[in-house]
Design a protein around this motif. Structure first.
Motif, mmCIF file in Angstrom:
data_model
loop_
_atom_site.group_PDB
_atom_site.id
_atom_site.type_symbol
_atom_site.label_atom_id
_atom_site.label_comp_id
_atom_site.label_asym_id
_atom_site.label_seq_id
_atom_site.Cartn_x
_atom_site.Cartn_y
_atom_site.Cartn_z
ATOM 1 N N LEU A 373 88.282 -6.123 -24.960
ATOM 2 C CA LEU A 373 88.817 -5.559 -23.721
ATOM 3 C C LEU A 373 88.912 -4.032 -23.764
ATOM 4 O O LEU A 373 88.623 -3.349 -22.779
ATOM 5 C CB LEU A 373 90.213 -6.146 -23.450
ATOM 6 C CG LEU A 373 90.262 -7.625 -23.059
ATOM 7 C CD1 LEU A 373 91.706 -8.107 -23.022
ATOM 8 C CD2 LEU A 373 89.590 -7.856 -21.707
ATOM 9 N N LEU A 374 89.313 -3.495 -24.904
ATOM 10 C CA LEU A 374 89.604 -2.068 -24.997
ATOM 11 C C LEU A 374 88.371 -1.204 -25.246
ATOM 12 O O LEU A 374 88.328 -0.041 -24.826
ATOM 13 C CB LEU A 374 90.638 -1.817 -26.089
ATOM 14 C CG LEU A 374 92.056 -2.329 -25.773
ATOM 15 C CD1 LEU A 374 92.953 -2.205 -27.000
ATOM 16 C CD2 LEU A 374 92.653 -1.560 -24.602
ATOM 17 N N ALA A 375 87.363 -1.755 -25.935
ATOM 18 C CA ALA A 375 86.179 -0.949 -26.246
ATOM 19 C C ALA A 375 85.488 -0.418 -24.984
ATOM 20 O O ALA A 375 85.204 0.790 -24.880
ATOM 21 C CB ALA A 375 85.204 -1.745 -27.105
ATOM 22 N N PRO A 376 85.205 -1.266 -23.982
ATOM 23 C CA PRO A 376 84.594 -0.734 -22.749
ATOM 24 C C PRO A 376 85.514 0.249 -22.026
ATOM 25 O O PRO A 376 85.049 1.248 -21.461
ATOM 26 C CB PRO A 376 84.351 -1.989 -21.899
ATOM 27 C CG PRO A 376 84.337 -3.124 -22.882
ATOM 28 C CD PRO A 376 85.323 -2.745 -23.932
ATOM 29 N N THR A 377 86.821 -0.040 -22.030
ATOM 30 C CA THR A 377 87.779 0.845 -21.358
ATOM 31 C C THR A 377 87.780 2.231 -21.986
ATOM 32 O O THR A 377 87.750 3.257 -21.289
ATOM 33 C CB THR A 377 89.195 0.237 -21.431
ATOM 34 O OG1 THR A 377 89.171 -1.085 -20.891
ATOM 35 C CG2 THR A 377 90.179 1.094 -20.653
ATOM 36 N N VAL A 387 76.652 0.974 -21.259
ATOM 37 C CA VAL A 387 75.553 0.198 -21.837
ATOM 38 C C VAL A 387 75.454 0.410 -23.340
ATOM 39 O O VAL A 387 75.016 -0.479 -24.082
ATOM 40 C CB VAL A 387 74.222 0.559 -21.129
ATOM 41 C CG1 VAL A 387 73.813 2.000 -21.449
ATOM 42 C CG2 VAL A 387 73.117 -0.409 -21.539
ATOM 43 N N SER A 388 75.887 1.577 -23.837
ATOM 44 C CA SER A 388 75.800 1.843 -25.274
ATOM 45 C C SER A 388 76.899 1.121 -26.050
ATOM 46 O O SER A 388 76.821 0.989 -27.272
ATOM 47 C CB SER A 388 75.896 3.350 -25.528
ATOM 48 O OG SER A 388 77.159 3.847 -25.146
ATOM 49 N N VAL A 389 77.936 0.655 -25.347
ATOM 50 C CA VAL A 389 79.050 -0.041 -26.004
ATOM 51 C C VAL A 389 78.818 -1.548 -26.054
ATOM 52 O O VAL A 389 79.327 -2.233 -26.940
ATOM 53 C CB VAL A 389 80.380 0.275 -25.272
ATOM 54 C CG1 VAL A 389 81.551 -0.466 -25.907
ATOM 55 C CG2 VAL A 389 80.651 1.772 -25.288
ATOM 56 N N LEU A 390 78.035 -2.046 -25.124
ATOM 57 C CA LEU A 390 77.856 -3.497 -25.017
ATOM 58 C C LEU A 390 77.381 -4.158 -26.317
ATOM 59 O O LEU A 390 77.871 -5.235 -26.671
ATOM 60 C CB LEU A 390 76.892 -3.821 -23.866
ATOM 61 C CG LEU A 390 77.431 -3.511 -22.456
ATOM 62 C CD1 LEU A 390 76.384 -3.837 -21.394
ATOM 63 C CD2 LEU A 390 78.710 -4.310 -22.201
ATOM 64 N N PRO A 391 76.447 -3.540 -27.081
ATOM 65 C CA PRO A 391 76.060 -4.182 -28.348
ATOM 66 C C PRO A 391 77.222 -4.345 -29.328
ATOM 67 O O PRO A 391 77.235 -5.285 -30.130
ATOM 68 C CB PRO A 391 75.000 -3.226 -28.918
ATOM 69 C CG PRO A 391 74.449 -2.524 -27.719
ATOM 70 C CD PRO A 391 75.604 -2.372 -26.791
ATOM 71 N N LEU A 392 78.208 -3.444 -29.242
ATOM 72 C CA LEU A 392 79.367 -3.548 -30.142
ATOM 73 C C LEU A 392 80.205 -4.797 -29.859
ATOM 74 O O LEU A 392 80.934 -5.270 -30.730
ATOM 75 C CB LEU A 392 80.246 -2.301 -30.012
ATOM 76 C CG LEU A 392 79.629 -0.980 -30.468
ATOM 77 C CD1 LEU A 392 80.610 0.167 -30.233
ATOM 78 C CD2 LEU A 392 79.254 -1.040 -31.948
ATOM 79 N N LEU A 393 80.088 -5.306 -28.637
ATOM 80 C CA LEU A 393 80.870 -6.486 -28.279
ATOM 81 C C LEU A 393 80.368 -7.739 -28.985
ATOM 82 O O LEU A 393 81.049 -8.772 -28.991
ATOM 83 C CB LEU A 393 80.840 -6.698 -26.763
ATOM 84 C CG LEU A 393 81.471 -5.569 -25.932
ATOM 85 C CD1 LEU A 393 81.424 -5.912 -24.461
ATOM 86 C CD2 LEU A 393 82.903 -5.312 -26.375
ATOM 87 N N LEU A 394 79.167 -7.645 -29.578
ATOM 88 C CA LEU A 394 78.683 -8.782 -30.371
ATOM 89 C C LEU A 394 79.612 -9.061 -31.549
ATOM 90 O O LEU A 394 79.768 -10.213 -31.967
ATOM 91 C CB LEU A 394 77.268 -8.504 -30.885
ATOM 92 C CG LEU A 394 76.125 -8.641 -29.873
ATOM 93 C CD1 LEU A 394 74.815 -8.183 -30.507
ATOM 94 C CD2 LEU A 394 76.020 -10.089 -29.399
#
Length: 426
Positions: A373-377, A387-394
């Motif tokens: 929840l917090l990483a994209p925020t 878009v550069s953060v989305l891979p981290l959600l893996l």
């Protein structure tokens, strides 16, 4: 190269010998490391680097101010004699800083994190408190008053740290006549031991003269093989517990005193001091674990899926701490606070998993949800493309899938009898 870069680039220099010692132990069939202990030690070392990026930088600025405005002498930076004077001065002030951290309870609350390790190896050398700089730097301010330039002070500090690191060694035997000249691995094994004859001995760093002069010298005895750790052992792999457990105990002890003077003296007197007005029904402290000859290390066994998960999360946490340390000064106040909170929560959760706490897997799921929840925020707040953060959600997604897949193994645990922690002497 600024102080932050020196700390981060110097980290591999301190971590590489751990890998070498690990290999040597395997080859000699005398392993000096346990996985859970090593993960805790390195995590604490990384938290110390993170703390030092802020604290050491501020204290270095203060040292420079005192040197510039209050130095009594003007010692040339390029003079060999200046470096000799700085070497002896640092070694002397280190002795007293170290001794005070053992003999004043509030300072012991910081230093105890280092002594809570139960294996003597290079990993123990990097097991430090992230708050250590706060209580250490005042002892070295007299060097600035003497006219020792900040650059010389920093250079001598590096030499002393390398030597300090090297004496955390279990393989090197007593070194004969050198035992009366230098602080050796044998002497430092004594210092880290919980054996009664060894408590509060051998505070020196490079030169043994201070221990000899102030009567704190103790050689290693043949009939007393060192047993490492605290008299009242930590019994946890949680880095935050290692940092703060003694302060919790100290405040409890203070609150249990009837006289206001005793409440204050609890923090100033030695760790084993018993206040006259202490109400035993309100505070009994943590019991001594008994004779060193019968002492058993804390070593809960985890199921393989849990161990694999902990190792994976350790590498993720290590990368997060290093990234935060590198970019700390570029983040906004809110982003800095949130990312620091996530890092500390990650360290706490990893410790709970390795301790096989019953609540650990639920806590870990909550942590992963927080990251998702917090990483994209945070990315949006800092102007980073989403878009550069989305891979981290893996990472949180795959980690949560592993937790749920092996949920039974996490419930299985290892040692449900672990008690609370405490430390009154080491």
């Amino acid at each position: 190269m600024d102080l932050k870069e020196q700390l981060l680039y110097g980290l591999p220099v301190f971590l590489a010998p751990i890998l070498i010692e690990l290999v040597v132990g395997r080859l000699r069939r005398k392993p000096a490391y346990r996985l859970n202990d090593m993960l805790t030690n390195v995590t604490m070392s990384l938290l110390t680097v993170l703390g030092s990026v802020v604290i050491a930088g501020a204290t270095f600025v203060f040292y420079g101010y005192v040197y510039k405005h209050h130095a009594l002498f003007s010692l040339a930076k390029d003079s060999a004699w200046t470096w000799v004077v700085a070497f002896f001065a640092y070694d002397f002030f280190y002795y007293w800083a170290h001794r005070m951290h053992h003999t004043m309870a509030w300072m012991w609350g910081v230093h105890v994190a280092h002594h809570s390790g139960e294996d003597m190896n290079f990993g123990l050398a990097v097991r430090q408190s992230a708050l250590g700089e706060l209580t250490t730097w005042p002892f070295f301010v007299p060097m600035a008053v003497l006219g020792i330039a900040p650059e010389v002070f920093l250079g001598i500090t590096g030499i002393q740290l390398i030597f300090q690191y090297a004496i955390h060694n279990t393989y090197v035997p007593p070194l004969g006549w050198l035992e009366y000249v230098l602080v050796t691995p044998s002497q430092h094994r004594v210092h880290h031991s919980r054996n009664t004859p060894y408590i509060d001995k051998n505070y020196g760093n490079i030169l043994v003269v201070w221990d000899l002069l102030f009567r704190t010298y103790q050689p290693e005895l043949k009939d007393q093989p060192p047993v490492y750790g605290l008299r009242s052992s930590l019994r946890s792999w949680n880095p935050l517990t290692a940092h703060f457990h003694y302060f919790v105990e100290l405040f409890q002890k203070s609150a249990a005193c009837a006289r206001p003077s005793d409440k204050v003296l609890c923090f100033i007197k030695g760790p084993d001091w018993n206040p006259p007005s202490l109400r035993q029904e309100r505070f009994t402290g943590h019991p001594d674990d008994g004779p060193s000859a019968t002492f058993k290390k804390y070593d809960p066994r985890l199921p393989l899926p849990v161990t694999a998960y902990c190792v994976t999360q350790f590498f993720s946490l290590a990368a997060s701490i290093l990234l935060l340390a590198w970019y700390l000064d570029t983040l906004g106040p809110l982003a800095r606070a949130v990312t620091l909170g996530l890092v500390l929560f990650g360290a706490w959760s990893l410790g709970a998993l390795m301790d096989a706490r019953a609540f650990a897997w639920r806590q870990e799921l909550a942590r992963l949800a927080g990251i998702a929840l917090l990483a994209p925020t945070l990315a949006l707040m800092e102007g980073v493309p989403l878009v550069s953060v989305l891979p981290l959600l893996l990472h949180p997604v795959l980690s949560a899938a592993w937790l749920l897949r092996f949920r039974a193994a996490f419930h299985e645990g290892a040692d449900t009898s672990t008690r609370g922690s405490g430390a009154l002497a080491a």
